[in-house]
Design a protein around this motif. Structure first.
Motif, PDB file in Angstrom:
ATOM      1  N   GLN A 222       0.826  -1.206   0.000  1.00  0.00           N
ATOM      2  CA  GLN A 222       0.000   0.000   0.000  1.00  0.00           C
ATOM      3  C   GLN A 222       0.863   1.260   0.000  1.00  0.00           C
ATOM      4  N   ARG A 223       0.395   2.258  -0.727  1.00  0.00           N
ATOM      5  CA  ARG A 223       1.006   3.588  -0.626  1.00  0.00           C
ATOM      6  C   ARG A 223       0.766   4.114   0.786  1.00  0.00           C
ATOM      7  N   VAL A 224       1.790   4.667   1.417  1.00  0.00           N
ATOM      8  CA  VAL A 224       1.610   5.223   2.757  1.00  0.00           C
ATOM      9  C   VAL A 224       0.774   6.491   2.643  1.00  0.00           C
ATOM     10  N   SER A 225      -0.270   6.559   3.433  1.00  0.00           N
ATOM     11  CA  SER A 225      -1.150   7.727   3.435  1.00  0.00           C
ATOM     12  C   SER A 225      -0.516   8.839   4.261  1.00  0.00           C
ATOM     13  N   GLY A 226      -0.508  10.060   3.746  1.00  0.00           N
ATOM     14  CA  GLY A 226       0.052  11.177   4.503  1.00  0.00           C
ATOM     15  C   GLY A 226       0.593  12.251   3.588  1.00  0.00           C
ATOM     16  N   ALA A 227       1.461  13.085   4.129  1.00  0.00           N
ATOM     17  CA  ALA A 227       2.039  14.188   3.365  1.00  0.00           C
ATOM     18  C   ALA A 227       3.427  14.485   3.905  1.00  0.00           C
ATOM     19  N   TYR A 228       4.202  15.230   3.118  1.00  0.00           N
ATOM     20  CA  TYR A 228       5.532  15.649   3.559  1.00  0.00           C
ATOM     21  C   TYR A 228       5.407  16.863   4.474  1.00  0.00           C
ATOM     22  N   HIS A 229       6.066  16.797   5.607  1.00  0.00           N
ATOM     23  CA  HIS A 229       6.196  17.921   6.528  1.00  0.00           C
ATOM     24  C   HIS A 229       7.698  18.117   6.713  1.00  0.00           C
ATOM     25  N   GLY A 230       8.261  19.065   5.947  1.00  0.00           N
ATOM     26  CA  GLY A 230       9.715  19.143   5.879  1.00  0.00           C
ATOM     27  C   GLY A 230      10.226  17.864   5.240  1.00  0.00           C
ATOM     28  N   HIS A 231      11.230  17.218   5.861  1.00  0.00           N
ATOM     29  CA  HIS A 231      11.732  15.954   5.301  1.00  0.00           C
ATOM     30  C   HIS A 231      11.092  14.741   5.976  1.00  0.00           C
ATOM     31  N   TYR A 232      10.028  14.978   6.740  1.00  0.00           N
ATOM     32  CA  TYR A 232       9.277  13.877   7.349  1.00  0.00           C
ATOM     33  C   TYR A 232       8.005  13.606   6.549  1.00  0.00           C
ATOM     34  N   PHE A 233       7.607  12.335   6.543  1.00  0.00           N
ATOM     35  CA  PHE A 233       6.357  11.959   5.874  1.00  0.00           C
ATOM     36  C   PHE A 233       5.490  11.210   6.878  1.00  0.00           C
ATOM     37  N   PHE A 234       4.241  11.641   7.051  1.00  0.00           N
ATOM     38  CA  PHE A 234       3.311  10.971   7.969  1.00  0.00           C
ATOM     39  C   PHE A 234       1.901  11.517   7.760  1.00  0.00           C
ATOM     40  N   PRO A 235       0.886  10.765   8.168  1.00  0.00           N
ATOM     41  CA  PRO A 235      -0.488  11.272   8.128  1.00  0.00           C
ATOM     42  C   PRO A 235      -0.733  12.190   9.325  1.00  0.00           C
ATOM     43  N   ASP A 236      -1.738  13.038   9.232  1.00  0.00           N
ATOM     44  CA  ASP A 236      -2.067  13.906  10.359  1.00  0.00           C
ATOM     45  C   ASP A 236      -2.511  13.076  11.567  1.00  0.00           C
ATOM     46  N   ILE A 237      -3.360  12.089  11.308  1.00  0.00           N
ATOM     47  CA  ILE A 237      -3.890  11.242  12.383  1.00  0.00           C
ATOM     48  C   ILE A 237      -4.020   9.824  11.837  1.00  0.00           C
ATOM     49  N   ALA A 238      -3.796   8.858  12.689  1.00  0.00           N
ATOM     50  CA  ALA A 238      -4.062   7.457  12.337  1.00  0.00           C
ATOM     51  C   ALA A 238      -4.798   6.820  13.503  1.00  0.00           C
ATOM     52  N   GLY A 239      -5.470   5.713  13.218  1.00  0.00           N
ATOM     53  CA  GLY A 239      -6.198   5.111  14.331  1.00  0.00           C
ATOM     54  C   GLY A 239      -6.853   3.794  14.002  1.00  0.00           C
ATOM     55  N   VAL A 240      -7.498   3.273  15.028  1.00  0.00           N
ATOM     56  CA  VAL A 240      -8.280   2.046  14.964  1.00  0.00           C
ATOM     57  C   VAL A 240      -9.703   2.407  15.379  1.00  0.00           C
ATOM     58  N   GLY A 241     -10.676   1.855  14.689  1.00  0.00           N
ATOM     59  CA  GLY A 241     -12.070   2.039  15.076  1.00  0.00           C
ATOM     60  C   GLY A 241     -12.757   0.698  15.192  1.00  0.00           C
TER      61      GLY A 241
END
Length: 867
Positions: free
Chosen positions: A468-487
């Protein structure tokens, strides 16, 4: 040197051509019709019986049987290939081992295996792993293949492995036999076509006769359109062509069912869900992104089915809310082929035995980390690298049994992030390494123990992969989603009497979702009851500060790795982060920091209050879970990410995974408590902070860890304590007849001994109740793990969980209750004498203890007679 002793085929004329059979020969007949195979096989059978040879018939095909089952002179094994490649090949291996050296075998036509496995690749794999074992035991075995049913590559693999490969033709009512390969034998006419006349086989030495025969053969081949593709590819090509025609809905359903049975699932409940929610066109789309052949596995199916369910739901515009996916699937046949081409199948069979189950697994795991892939698969892996460019992706396990009804396999297999930076060659190597690691995780001790306990140790557990493509965006040289979780659609951890379990819950983290699904040391995700989203399990600012997330998992593109950063460090880098939705300023901590360092620095507490105060978000998530639950007809659990649109608080949801939520014991009836229990009879009592629903359970033994004594141990001794608990765990032979409580400080199963006892789950899986006790002096604190992989383990093994906070006014923990009883530790584990002050084992007299819990009132009490 003596020449090898030859064995007759039953046809003297044919014996002359090949100089007879030899012990160890595998003989493959490539025929136009099954009757031609019968002609040669029956001659061999009749002669072998006359010679009083031990003869075994392997029956699995749909064609007429070679011999009647009633023939007592022949041992017949009736097998089904529909149970899967591993099961079939394992049974054959077991038969060969059982029957021993020198046995003669006749097999049904191998081409019939296509109806079960739908790929030439696995027939080639079967031949490659079976024939060397037959050769090793000096057997003779007959096989058949129907001509033009298999790819050139498969025939080449069989030719390379077998000792004899013989083409049989029919031309103008005359049978011809053409030896293609005869190992370790030679004559001037051996490899010419031979015509059969009156039990004699005459070589076609005349060029006119040979030309006439081969002209006829190739004319027939042109008319039948030689199959160059693997059966699998041809099947899907035919299906794609059929969809362009005006197919009736009935024909479409049949085609869908056929393709579903070879690529998605054999499990009835999952199959029904697939048929209800996926169309034939969906399956063809899956095939277009499939690497190799075989099943795509449970995790991939769950993601695809859930997305399809939501896309068809008319109550909400899910298409606008959901982030699209562009995943790849690595088919389960790639896993078996990896084992076969690296020469590990014999080890793989040894691992299936009781003696080798854990021991050989450790050897196999190390080998799997170093293996090679076929050129064909390597080429397809490069397609993934080329497609994603330098976008991060994750290689996730998606085994056949994973995420099914009743077996989640949560956290048992690895998932590997690929930050995907560097040259194409470097990025490719990281992909291969990730695939190897996930394949090797099938041999992890925890995964094997889970399968053993669930009665799945003999089941096929092929490892497919979801990329899977990692969901998120670049923040400087870091890549991550704003929020992740389990429901989850059913909240089994309601910490307040007014909460409704049916409303569901969320477990939220900032950054990558690893901290939402794992128990991470020192961190506490935000737990959200969806009927009261602003309520917390703990109250007050101090508790919010303590029981919150302190580190963030991100992908660092400069380091090309997964990294954990402190929230404070990340928040003070001036990155584009929607702080209003996820955090509140911690002015008190900022002031303390300034007074210590003299520098002003913003401090934050991750509360997610901004997001949770948005009622429309809560309603969307609750509706999403309920739509899925209604379709699954079962509570569900999802993994997701949330990314905010630029310059907006509007959330885009990416649904990464969906599975049936394991709910054993979660919905018990209301528990009746005694009207009054004397305080001295109470072992422990609390309100809330337990998981497992309502409970009424007798306890026969208590195993406790003294927190002060444990805290004083050096790290190596803390690991010794974990192994000691494992030994005690193994001696619990029946949870039903001998229920045991395990009670200790901090977190069971932590990887950091300073935060609890670092047991593996296989070392605590036989306990009935597991209690985590807060020991503030040693900073040993429980972690209410609802929604994690650890929680799934507890539910599936029916372990009731309790967290005790003795400093809370509504909590009682009376350790003096046990003091008068003798410590049985040395009786159970004699070598554990040095740790008798740390670990205590108490066998309870009389009726033992009783533990009562009620999910509605959130009361829990454990009590008994005062010893």
């Amino acid at each position: 040197m003596d020449s090898p002793v030859s064995v007759s085929t039953g046809l003297k004329g044919f014996d002359k051509i090949i100089n007879g059979l030899r012990k160890g020969d595998n003989v493959v007949w490539q025929v136009d019709c099954i009757e031609d195979y019968f002609h040669f096989a029956l001659s061999f059978i009749e002669h072998s019986l006359q010679e009083n040879k031990k003869l075994v018939y392997i029956r699995f095909a749909n064609h007429a049987p070679l011999v009647e089952p009633s023939d007592s002179r022949i041992t017949t094994y009736q097998l089904s290939a529909y149970e899967g490649f591993e099961s079939f090949a394992t049974k054959i291996h077991s038969i060969i081992s059982q029957e021993g050296p020198g046995t003669y075998y006749v097999f049904d036509c191998l081409s019939d295996l296509l109806s079960a496995w739908a790929t030439d690749l696995m027939i080639g794999n079967f031949f490659v792993v079976t024939c060397p074992y037959l050769f090793e035991l000096d057997t003779i075995a007959y096989f058949a293949l129907l001509r033009e049913r298999h790819s050139h590559k498969t025939i080449a693999r069989i030719r390379e492995t077998t000792q004899l490969l013989l083409d049989v033709y029919h031309c103008e009512n005359t049978r011809y036999c053409h030896p293609i390969k005869v190992w370790n034998r030679y004559s001037p006419t051996m490899f010419l076509p031979h015509v059969e006349e009156n039990n004699q086989f005459i070589p076609l030495t005349n060029s006119l006769d040979a030309t006439r025969l081969f002209a006829h053969i190739f004319r027939d081949r042109e008319q039948s359109a030689i199959r160059k593709l693997d059966y699998w590819d041809q099947l899907f090509l035919d299906a794609e062509n059929l969809t362009k025609e005006n197919l009736s809905s009935e024909d479409k359903d049949k085609l869908l069912q056929k393709l579903c049975g070879i690529m998605l699932s054999r499990e009835e409940k999952i199959t029904q869900l697939i048929k209800k929610n996926l169309a034939l066109e969906d399956l063809l789309q899956i095939k277009s992104r499939l690497i190799g052949t075989g099943y795509i596995g449970g995790k991939s199916i769950g993601m695809l089915v859930a997305r399809s369910i939501l896309s068809k739901d008319v109550t909400h515009q899910w298409t606008d809310l959901l982030e699209p996916h562009d995943s790849f699937y690595i088919g389960s046949d790639v896993f078996y082929t990896y084992v076969v081409i690296n020469g590990w199948w014999k080890l793989f069979m040894q691992q299936k035995t009781d003696e080798g189950y854990f021991k050989i697994a450790a050897v196999l795991r190390e080998k799997m980390l170093q293996g090679k892939f076929s050129e064909e698969i390597r080429e397809q892996f490069y397609q993934i690298i080329e497609y994603f460019g330098q976008s991060p992706f994750i290689v996730r396990s998606s085994s056949l049994l994973e995420d099914s009804y009743g077996n989640a396999f949560a956290g048992k297999y690895e998932s590997i992030f690929c930050v995907n930076q560097g040259t194409p060659e470097e990025r490719y190597q990281k992909l291969e390494e990730a695939v190897r690691r996930v394949f090797a995780s099938t041999m992890n001790e925890d995964a094997l123990a889970y399968r053993l306990q669930r009665g799945l140790s003999k089941h096929d557990e092929q490892m497919a992969l979801l990329v899977q493509r990692v969901s998120g965006a670049y923040h400087g040289h870091y890549f991550f989603p704003d929020i992740a979780g389990v429901g989850v659609s059913y909240n089994a951890f309601v910490w307040n009497k007014g909460l409704d379990p049916k409303a569901g819950m969320l477990r939220l983290v900032f950054g990558l979702g690893t901290r939402a699904v794992n128990r991470v040391e020192g961190d506490y995700p935000r737990m959200v009851a969806m009927d009261a989203p602003m309520q917390r399990p703990h109250g007050g600012l101090e508790d919010a500060r303590t029981y919150s997330q302190h580190q963030v998992d991100v992908l660092d593109t400069t380091q090309n790795s997964l990294e954990a950063l402190s929230v404070t460090e990340l928040m003070n880098q001036g990155l584009d982060i929607n702080l209003e939705s996820i955090a509140v300023k911690d002015l008190e901590s900022a002031q303390i920091m300034k007074s210590i360092s003299g520098k002003s620095r913003n401090m934050w507490i991750l509360t997610f209050d901004g997001l949770l105060s948005d009622q429309s978000f809560i309603e969307r998530m609750q509706q999403l879970l309920k739509v899925l639950e209604n379709n699954y007809q079962h509570p569900v659990e999802v993994e997701f990410t949330i990314n905010f649109k630029k310059n907006s608080r509007e959330a885009q949801i990416n649904l990464l995974q969906c599975r049936p939520f394991q709910t054993k014991g979660l919905r018990g009836k209301k528990t009746e408590f005694p009207s009054r229990i004397a305080k001295e009879r109470i072992f422990f009592q609390s309100e809330g902070n337990f998981m497992g629903g309502s409970l009424s359970q007798v306890i026969k033994r208590i195993v406790t860890i003294d927190p002060s004594a444990y805290n004083q141990l050096v790290i190596s001794q803390k690991y010794d304590i974990a192994r000691l608990i494992g030994k005690i765990n193994k001696q619990i032979t029946s949870k039903e007849t001998f229920p045991v409580i395990l009670l200790g400080p901090g977190r069971w199963g932590t990887t950091t001994p300073s935060l609890g006892v670092p047991v593996s789950f296989a070392e605590i899986n036989n306990f009935t109740v597991m209690v985590e006790v807060a020991f503030t002096q040693g900073h040993l604190m429980p972690e209410l793990s609802f929604g994690t992989h650890f929680f799934h383990d507890l539910v599936e093994t029916e372990i009731f969980y309790v967290a005790l906070f003795p400093e809370n006014k509504d909590c009682i923990l009376n350790t003096d209750f046990l003091k008068r009883m003798p410590n049985q530790l040395e009786t159970l584990v004699p070598e554990a004498v040095p740790f008798r002050e740390v670990v205590q084992v108490y066998d309870l007299p009389g009726k033992g203890l009783k533990i009562l819990a009620d999910i509605v009132s959130q009361k829990i009490i454990c009590y008994g007679d005062n010893p």
